[in-house]
Write a protein that holds these residues in place. Structure first.
Motif, mmCIF file in Angstrom:
data_model
loop_
_atom_site.group_PDB
_atom_site.id
_atom_site.type_symbol
_atom_site.label_atom_id
_atom_site.label_comp_id
_atom_site.label_asym_id
_atom_site.label_seq_id
_atom_site.Cartn_x
_atom_site.Cartn_y
_atom_site.Cartn_z
ATOM 1 N N ALA A 18 9.936 -86.716 -36.132
ATOM 2 C CA ALA A 18 11.077 -87.591 -35.867
ATOM 3 C C ALA A 18 10.711 -88.649 -34.826
ATOM 4 O O ALA A 18 11.040 -89.827 -34.980
ATOM 5 N N VAL A 19 10.001 -88.237 -33.784
ATOM 6 C CA VAL A 19 9.568 -89.181 -32.754
ATOM 7 C C VAL A 19 8.591 -90.193 -33.349
ATOM 8 O O VAL A 19 8.677 -91.389 -33.066
ATOM 9 N N THR A 20 7.697 -89.736 -34.194
ATOM 10 C CA THR A 20 6.753 -90.635 -34.850
ATOM 11 C C THR A 20 7.488 -91.653 -35.710
ATOM 12 O O THR A 20 7.174 -92.843 -35.687
ATOM 13 N N ALA A 21 8.480 -91.191 -36.471
ATOM 14 C CA ALA A 21 9.251 -92.092 -37.328
ATOM 15 C C ALA A 21 10.008 -93.127 -36.496
ATOM 16 O O ALA A 21 10.092 -94.301 -36.877
ATOM 17 N N ILE A 22 10.535 -92.718 -35.368
ATOM 18 C CA ILE A 22 11.266 -93.640 -34.502
ATOM 19 C C ILE A 22 10.333 -94.646 -33.852
ATOM 20 O O ILE A 22 10.593 -95.852 -33.869
ATOM 21 N N THR A 23 9.235 -94.181 -33.292
ATOM 22 C CA THR A 23 8.354 -95.058 -32.519
ATOM 23 C C THR A 23 7.500 -95.974 -33.388
ATOM 24 O O THR A 23 6.868 -96.888 -32.859
ATOM 25 N N ARG A 24 7.489 -95.767 -34.683
ATOM 26 C CA ARG A 24 6.710 -96.661 -35.543
ATOM 27 C C ARG A 24 7.402 -98.012 -35.715
ATOM 28 O O ARG A 24 6.807 -98.981 -36.135
ATOM 29 N N ASN A 25 8.678 -98.078 -35.364
ATOM 30 C CA ASN A 25 9.450 -99.317 -35.452
ATOM 31 C C ASN A 25 9.577 -99.954 -34.078
ATOM 32 O O ASN A 25 9.632 -99.264 -33.069
ATOM 33 N N ASP A 26 9.642 -101.253 -34.056
ATOM 34 C CA ASP A 26 9.771 -101.978 -32.794
ATOM 35 C C ASP A 26 11.058 -102.789 -32.821
ATOM 36 O O ASP A 26 11.067 -103.951 -33.207
ATOM 37 N N ASP A 59 6.404 -90.384 -24.746
ATOM 38 C CA ASP A 59 6.226 -91.434 -25.755
ATOM 39 C C ASP A 59 7.544 -92.141 -26.046
ATOM 40 O O ASP A 59 7.572 -93.366 -26.200
ATOM 41 N N LEU A 60 8.639 -91.395 -26.102
ATOM 42 C CA LEU A 60 9.938 -92.023 -26.324
ATOM 43 C C LEU A 60 10.304 -92.952 -25.163
ATOM 44 O O LEU A 60 10.785 -94.063 -25.378
ATOM 45 N N ALA A 61 10.063 -92.495 -23.940
ATOM 46 C CA ALA A 61 10.376 -93.321 -22.767
ATOM 47 C C ALA A 61 9.522 -94.584 -22.744
ATOM 48 O O ALA A 61 10.021 -95.683 -22.487
ATOM 49 N N SER A 62 8.244 -94.438 -23.025
ATOM 50 C CA SER A 62 7.347 -95.601 -23.054
ATOM 51 C C SER A 62 7.749 -96.569 -24.151
ATOM 52 O O SER A 62 7.714 -97.784 -23.967
ATOM 53 N N TRP A 63 8.153 -96.035 -25.298
ATOM 54 C CA TRP A 63 8.601 -96.874 -26.412
ATOM 55 C C TRP A 63 9.864 -97.634 -26.038
ATOM 56 O O TRP A 63 10.007 -98.813 -26.364
ATOM 57 N N LEU A 64 10.784 -96.964 -25.325
ATOM 58 C CA LEU A 64 12.001 -97.638 -24.885
ATOM 59 C C LEU A 64 11.680 -98.822 -23.975
ATOM 60 O O LEU A 64 12.276 -99.885 -24.089
#
Length: 93
Positions: A18-26, A59-64
């Motif tokens: 789920a995290v991978t699917a979310i972070t693949r988008n910008d 990774d989620l925090a960095s992506w945010l």
């Protein structure tokens, strides 16, 4: 976004996917990104009663904050593998 994690299955891998699917988008909308992160983490905690893996949260925090460029090298590799799998699945249909 409603996610469920199978407590009897490999829910840690499901969260990773789920995290991978979310972070693949910008996404440019910070509120939308925040809502995605909130939904996936709340769903995980509510289902499992556990805190998600700290590396996934990082990774989620960095992506945010930084977008796709902010995620770890490991997550970038997982994203490439996930996208390749999606492509194979599309070609198989």
């Amino acid at each position: 976004m409603t996610l469920t994690f199978d407590i009897n299955g490999d829910y840690k891998t499901e969260f990773n996917r789920a995290v991978t699917a979310i972070t693949r988008n910008d996404y440019s909308d910070a509120a939308y990104k925040n809502a995605l992160v909130q939904a996936v983490t709340d769903s995980y905690v509510n289902t499992t009663g556990e805190q998600p893996d700290i590396r996934e949260l990082d990774d989620l925090a960095s992506w945010l904050i930084f977008g796709k460029k902010g995620v770890s090298v490991k997550k970038k590799i997982e994203i490439k593998a996930y996208e390749a799998e999606l492509k194979r699945n599309e070609e198989a249909v």
